[in-house]
Design an enzyme around this catalytic site. Sequence first.
Site, PDB file in Angstrom:
ATOM      1  N   GLY A 136      -9.154   4.122   6.827  1.00 35.75           N
ATOM      2  CA  GLY A 136      -8.792   5.511   7.113  1.00 35.75           C
ATOM      3  C   GLY A 136      -7.321   5.702   7.402  1.00 35.75           C
ATOM      4  CG  PHE A 137      -6.032   6.508  10.183  1.00 35.67           C
ATOM      5  CD1 PHE A 137      -5.460   7.773  10.021  1.00 35.67           C
ATOM      6  CD2 PHE A 137      -7.357   6.425  10.586  1.00 35.67           C
ATOM      7  CE1 PHE A 137      -6.194   8.920  10.263  1.00 35.67           C
ATOM      8  CE2 PHE A 137      -8.108   7.573  10.836  1.00 35.67           C
ATOM      9  CZ  PHE A 137      -7.529   8.829  10.672  1.00 35.67           C
ATOM     10  N   GLY A 138      -3.236   3.717   7.964  1.00 44.12           N
ATOM     11  CA  GLY A 138      -2.343   2.574   7.977  1.00 44.12           C
ATOM     12  C   GLY A 138      -1.919   2.286   9.408  1.00 44.12           C
ATOM     13  N   GLY A 139      -1.298   1.145   9.611  1.00 43.44           N
ATOM     14  CA  GLY A 139      -0.684   0.846  10.908  1.00 43.44           C
ATOM     15  C   GLY A 139      -1.626   0.445  12.017  1.00 43.44           C
ATOM     16  CG  MET A 198     -11.391   3.711   1.840  1.00 36.90           C
ATOM     17  SD  MET A 198      -9.848   3.535   2.742  1.00 36.90           S
ATOM     18  CE  MET A 198      -8.705   3.603   1.366  1.00 36.90           C
ATOM     19  CG  MET A 234      -8.251   7.405   2.497  1.00 37.37           C
ATOM     20  SD  MET A 234      -7.397   7.354   4.065  1.00 37.37           S
ATOM     21  CE  MET A 234      -6.641   5.740   3.975  1.00 37.37           C
ATOM     22  CG  MET A 242     -12.061  -2.301   4.533  1.00 39.30           C
ATOM     23  SD  MET A 242     -10.445  -1.940   3.808  1.00 39.30           S
ATOM     24  CE  MET A 242      -9.524  -1.301   5.213  1.00 39.30           C
ATOM     25  CG  ASP A 246      -6.612  -2.667   2.717  1.00 37.42           C
ATOM     26  OD1 ASP A 246      -5.545  -2.493   3.325  1.00 37.42           O
ATOM     27  OD2 ASP A 246      -7.163  -1.774   2.044  1.00 37.42           O
ATOM     28  N   GLY A 247      -5.408  -4.401   5.750  1.00 38.80           N
ATOM     29  CA  GLY A 247      -5.301  -3.829   7.085  1.00 38.80           C
ATOM     30  C   GLY A 247      -4.645  -4.767   8.080  1.00 38.80           C
ATOM     31  N   GLY A 248      -3.509  -4.343   8.595  1.00 39.49           N
ATOM     32  CA  GLY A 248      -2.840  -5.119   9.642  1.00 39.49           C
ATOM     33  C   GLY A 248      -2.260  -6.444   9.178  1.00 39.49           C
ATOM     34  N   GLY A 274       0.788  -2.348   4.124  1.00 37.69           N
ATOM     35  CA  GLY A 274       1.314  -0.984   4.091  1.00 37.69           C
ATOM     36  C   GLY A 274       2.479  -0.818   5.023  1.00 37.69           C
ATOM     37  CB  SER A 275       2.635   0.152   8.605  1.00 31.42           C
ATOM     38  OG  SER A 275       1.677  -0.783   9.020  1.00 31.42           O
ATOM     39  CG  HIS A 294      -9.349   0.544  -0.897  1.00 30.66           C
ATOM     40  ND1 HIS A 294      -8.809   0.277   0.344  1.00 30.66           N
ATOM     41  CD2 HIS A 294     -10.700   0.571  -0.711  1.00 30.66           C
ATOM     42  CE1 HIS A 294      -9.777   0.157   1.238  1.00 30.66           C
ATOM     43  NE2 HIS A 294     -10.934   0.340   0.619  1.00 30.66           N
ATOM     44  CG  ASP A 313      -5.239   2.606   0.655  1.00 25.10           C
ATOM     45  OD1 ASP A 313      -6.219   1.865   0.469  1.00 25.10           O
ATOM     46  OD2 ASP A 313      -4.160   2.210   1.142  1.00 25.10           O
ATOM     47  CG  HIS A 368      -3.921  -1.412  -1.822  1.00 25.25           C
ATOM     48  ND1 HIS A 368      -5.056  -2.059  -2.286  1.00 25.25           N
ATOM     49  CD2 HIS A 368      -4.332  -0.643  -0.776  1.00 25.25           C
ATOM     50  CE1 HIS A 368      -6.096  -1.708  -1.539  1.00 25.25           C
ATOM     51  NE2 HIS A 368      -5.686  -0.845  -0.612  1.00 25.25           N
ATOM     52  CB  SER A 417      -0.912   0.007   1.228  1.00 26.73           C
ATOM     53  OG  SER A 417      -1.570   1.252   1.293  1.00 26.73           O
TER      54      SER A 417
HETATM   55  C1  DX5 Z   1      -6.582   1.592   5.325  1.00 30.45           C
HETATM   56  C2  DX5 Z   1      -6.097   1.338   3.936  1.00 30.45           C
HETATM   57  C3  DX5 Z   1      -5.021   0.330   3.846  1.00 30.45           C
HETATM   58  C4  DX5 Z   1      -3.770   0.694   4.591  1.00 30.45           C
HETATM   59  C5  DX5 Z   1      -3.221  -0.591   5.147  1.00 30.45           C
HETATM   60  O1  DX5 Z   1      -7.726   2.345   5.288  1.00 30.45           O
HETATM   61  O2  DX5 Z   1      -7.164   0.892   3.102  1.00 30.45           O
HETATM   62  O3  DX5 Z   1      -4.734  -0.037   2.501  1.00 30.45           O
HETATM   63  O4  DX5 Z   1      -2.798   1.316   3.789  1.00 30.45           O
HETATM   64  O5  DX5 Z   1      -2.149  -0.296   5.957  1.00 30.45           O
HETATM   65  P1  DX5 Z   1      -1.534  -1.334   6.993  1.00 30.45           P
HETATM   66  O6  DX5 Z   1      -1.047  -2.493   6.172  1.00 30.45           O
HETATM   67  O7  DX5 Z   1      -0.459  -0.553   7.634  1.00 30.45           O
HETATM   68  O8  DX5 Z   1      -2.645  -1.735   7.926  1.00 30.45           O
HETATM   69 ZN    ZN Z   2      -6.676  -0.030   1.075  1.00 24.88          ZN
END
Ligand code: DX5
Ligand code: ZN
Length: 219
Positions: free
Chosen positions: A142-145, A68, A37, A137, A175-177, A197-198, A66, A35, A33, A8
Amino acid sequence: MKTYIAPSILSANFGNLQQEVEMINKSDADWFHVDVMDGVFVPNISFGMPVIKAIKKHAEKTLDVHLMIVNPDKFIKDFKDAGADILTVHYEACTHLHRTVQAIKATGMKAGVSLNPHTPIAVLEDIIKDLDLVLIMSVNPGFGGQKFIENTYKKIAQLKKLIEYSGSKALIEVDGGVTDKNIQKLASKGVNAFVAGSFVFKSKNPSETISTLKKLVSE
Ligand code: DX5
Ligand code: ZN
């Protein structure tokens, strides 16, 4: 089963975007990927068309976009023109989801639908055969990490059943974590595409981390 690793870009270094894109080109990653927003559908704003076009200019792999955002219908053609190959909208943001999905496919892009953590799989029953991809999801968007939500495993198993039962060809993306700790369990439940992502970009060697993830889900 073919698997796809989708780093991401949200967690990338935007000051060196071209370098980050080239790192992904050379890595074992399969997709970018991306994102988007809007600060309305989710409590954060990321980036829009100019940044996607800049990524596309250097990217040699599939752009998995993606959205959002509310009212994605308004921008379908713009995302196609910016270079999206897969366009995923949120179920929760689309009143006329069937129309939105058909409009995405009419442009030649693959159509995806994403579900928030609280949205049950059953809402996809009457659209699943039209979809190229379902994005589950595993954090609130909304946020990475953020921390992976464990209930995701149950949802993936339900989605897998729905896909098999209906004869849909949709891929399952999560997607996420996503990390090296949960990616194999996700794969065992039937996930095809893994967004990270992170875990990738905050690691010492992102390219190696991508290879590690890829190896964990390759037969
Ligand atoms: C969150 C995004 C993700 C995000 C994932 O809203 O849709 O794509 O970048 O980040 P990580 O892998 O750090 O959870
Ligand atoms: Zn995403």
